[in-house]
Design an enzyme around this catalytic site. Structure first.
Site, mmCIF file in Angstrom:
data_model
loop_
_atom_site.group_PDB
_atom_site.id
_atom_site.type_symbol
_atom_site.label_atom_id
_atom_site.label_comp_id
_atom_site.label_asym_id
_atom_site.label_seq_id
_atom_site.Cartn_x
_atom_site.Cartn_y
_atom_site.Cartn_z
ATOM 1 C CD GLU A 55 -3.524 -0.339 2.634
ATOM 2 O OE1 GLU A 55 -2.928 -0.170 3.768
ATOM 3 O OE2 GLU A 55 -4.833 -0.108 1.589
ATOM 4 C CG HIS A 85 6.544 -29.844 -1.816
ATOM 5 N ND1 HIS A 85 7.112 -30.572 -1.429
ATOM 6 C CD2 HIS A 85 7.388 -29.038 -0.114
ATOM 7 C CE1 HIS A 85 8.048 -31.347 -1.256
ATOM 8 N NE2 HIS A 85 8.138 -29.652 -0.262
ATOM 9 C CE LYS A 122 -12.702 1.481 1.124
ATOM 10 N NZ LYS A 122 -11.826 2.227 2.596
HETATM 11 O O1 PA5 Z 1 -3.119 1.570 5.550
HETATM 12 C C1 PA5 Z 1 -4.298 1.772 5.833
HETATM 13 O O2 PA5 Z 1 -4.177 3.145 5.732
HETATM 14 C C2 PA5 Z 1 -5.255 1.362 5.354
HETATM 15 O O3 PA5 Z 1 -4.810 -0.081 4.997
HETATM 16 C C3 PA5 Z 1 -7.279 1.102 6.101
HETATM 17 O O4 PA5 Z 1 -5.807 0.795 7.593
HETATM 18 C C4 PA5 Z 1 -7.564 -0.185 6.022
HETATM 19 O O5 PA5 Z 1 -7.957 0.931 4.680
HETATM 20 C C5 PA5 Z 1 -9.184 0.222 7.346
HETATM 21 O O6 PA5 Z 1 -9.654 1.432 7.459
HETATM 22 P P1 PA5 Z 1 -9.641 1.686 8.463
HETATM 23 O O7 PA5 Z 1 -9.203 1.390 9.271
HETATM 24 O O8 PA5 Z 1 -10.399 3.182 8.365
HETATM 25 O O9 PA5 Z 1 -11.488 1.065 8.783
#
Ligand code: PA5
Length: 430
Positions: free
Chosen positions: A284, A305, A419
């Site tokens: 990310e 494997h 989303k």
């Molecule tokens: O690293 C990040 O910001 C994301 O992976 C969030 O943790 C994830 O989308 C969950 O978001 P939230 O804590 O707002 O529900």
């Protein structure tokens, strides 16, 4: 200290290129240190180690002890950075065979209806002694509006209110941003206990906040040792970031030279939660603007494997990262037998750790011969202190390396696209 062995990657890199690129890593480290890079208001994961909040650690420990005393089941309800770190720590430091009586379960990390249905049936079913199960729930969402988490939370909390009446309020704990968001409205209305995720820490960098610390403490792990392990690594790397810069330099050069995949794995099954955590942290953070190494995961020797074939002889576009544990917490000797019908007598006297180590060494040799650069990240022992160090080591390496790519490590604009499309299909009104 977290150690690395990068010899297996350096042999794929020209010395002159390494020296030039190392300067870039030094500049990127300075950007982190001086908070002068993109996303510089998201560096709270460093701030909390510079100025540890002992009062909050103690509050978490007290609360966790109370939950441990009263709960049969503790549900961690979150997704992405809101659950991956806690899961990784719990899986690395508990064996699952403790039989402590407290069961940790997960929800809100996907939208599988069957899973949630079966989870609810399980919660509703009585304990072996016929008594109802005592369920506690920790909803974790910084935004307070993530659909996966919000839907699971709605389902479980509705049942908990029905089952426990007013007592449900004491069994539900919410971890979210300081203010705003639907979850804060619910907390205000219901009076649930609340932990705050600092505004300057993004999800995937938040494991050392209440996001990870409360669930980990509930699992019976010593969070002081974990936290201060991270503090020690922070202090060490502030004065001597050499290992981090070396790692970031190698990763950057391989990326620049056309490598596309980083296969992250371990011969220790306990470290596979951290392979997933690292996958998210790196993926990310670096996967933007057409850049980034795709972080895949592999669990060894199981996956030798299956995708081991591809790593050995598929497209030559991947590097490999292995998490190594030097000294095992516990080990098992190969059983001695009077006959040798299974032809394993030659291994008698050895332990599983020794055999696993040979499998690792053999795999590294084979993968290097097959043209795969290998980086090893080494923990002396699998304990809370080393895991704390490991967490900060990777957070810092990620920030430095992604700055070298000239990318903001701390946002995730691409996550919004699915989303929006999903909400359109579901008919959500703005
Ligand atoms: O690293 C990040 O910001 C994301 O992976 C969030 O943790 C994830 O989308 C969950 O978001 P939230 O804590 O707002 O529900």
């Amino acid at each position: 200290m977290i150690k690395t062995d990068v010899d297996g990657a350096r042999q794929f890199i020209d010395d002159e290129e390494y020296t030039k690129t190392y300067e870039m890593a030094e500049n990127a480290f300075r950007q982190v240190e001086q908070a002068s890079g993109p996303g510089n208001n998201w560096l709270g994961w460093r701030r909390i180690l510079k100025e540890p909040n002992d009062a909050e650690l103690e509050r978490i420990e007290r609360h966790a002890a109370e939950i441990r005393k009263n709960a049969d089941i503790f549900i961690i309800c979150g997704i992405g950075g809101s659950y991956t770190g806690a899961k990784a720590i719990i899986e690395s430091l508990t064996s699952g065979f403790e039989g402590s009586g407290l069961e940790i379960l997960y929800a809100g990390h996907h939208m599988g209806g069957r899973y949630l249905h079966d989870l609810m049936e399980y919660l509703k079913s009585p304990r072996e002694d016929g008594e109802p199960k005592r369920v506690y729930l920790n909803v974790i969402s910084k935004s307070g509006s993530t659909l996966e988490t919000a839907l699971a939370f709605r389902t479980i909390r509705a049942w908990m209110h029905e089952e426990y009446g007013d007592e449900a309020k004491n069994r539900i704990v919410a971890t979210t941003g300081e203010s705003g968001g639907v979850l804060n409205n619910i907390i205000e209305e219901e009076g649930y206990a609340k932990y705050v995720i600092p505004g300057d820490i993004g999800g995937r960098f938040s494991v050392l906040t209440p996001v990870g610390l409360l669930p980990v403490a509930v699992a019976g792990i010593d969070i002081q040792t974990l936290y201060y392990g991270a503090v020690a690594e922070y202090e060490l790397t502030e004065s001597d970031p050499g290992k981090i810069l070396e790692y970031a330099t190698i990763r950057y050069i391989l990326h620049k030279n056309g490598y596309a995949l980083d296969v992250i794995g371990s011969f220790e099954p306990e470290m596979m939660g951290f392979a997933a955590w690292t996958q998210q942290l790196l993926g990310e953070s670096e996967g933007k603007e057409g850049k980034g190494l795709f972080p895949a995961t592999a669990s060894y020797s199981t996956d030798l494997h299956s995708i081991g074939q591809m790593i050995q002889q598929g497209q030559r576009n991947m590097l490999e990262t292995l998490f190594v544990i030097e000294k095992p917490i516990s080990d098992l000797k190969i059983t001695s037998m009077s006959d040798n019908t299974d032809e394993l007598g030659y291994l008698e006297g050895k332990t599983f750790h020794e055999i696993n180590h040979s499998a690792q060494e053999g795999t590294v040799q084979a993968h290097l011969e097959g043209g795969v650069p290998v980086i090893r990240v080494i923990l002396e022992k699998l304990n809370a202190q080393q895991i704390g160090r490991f967490i900060y080591f990777y957070e810092l390496m990620t920030a430095v390396y992604v700055y070298m790519l000239d990318v903001n490590p701390f946002n995730q604009p691409g996550v919004e696209n699915y989303k929006q499309a999903m909400y359109r299909l579901l008919g959500k009104k703005d």
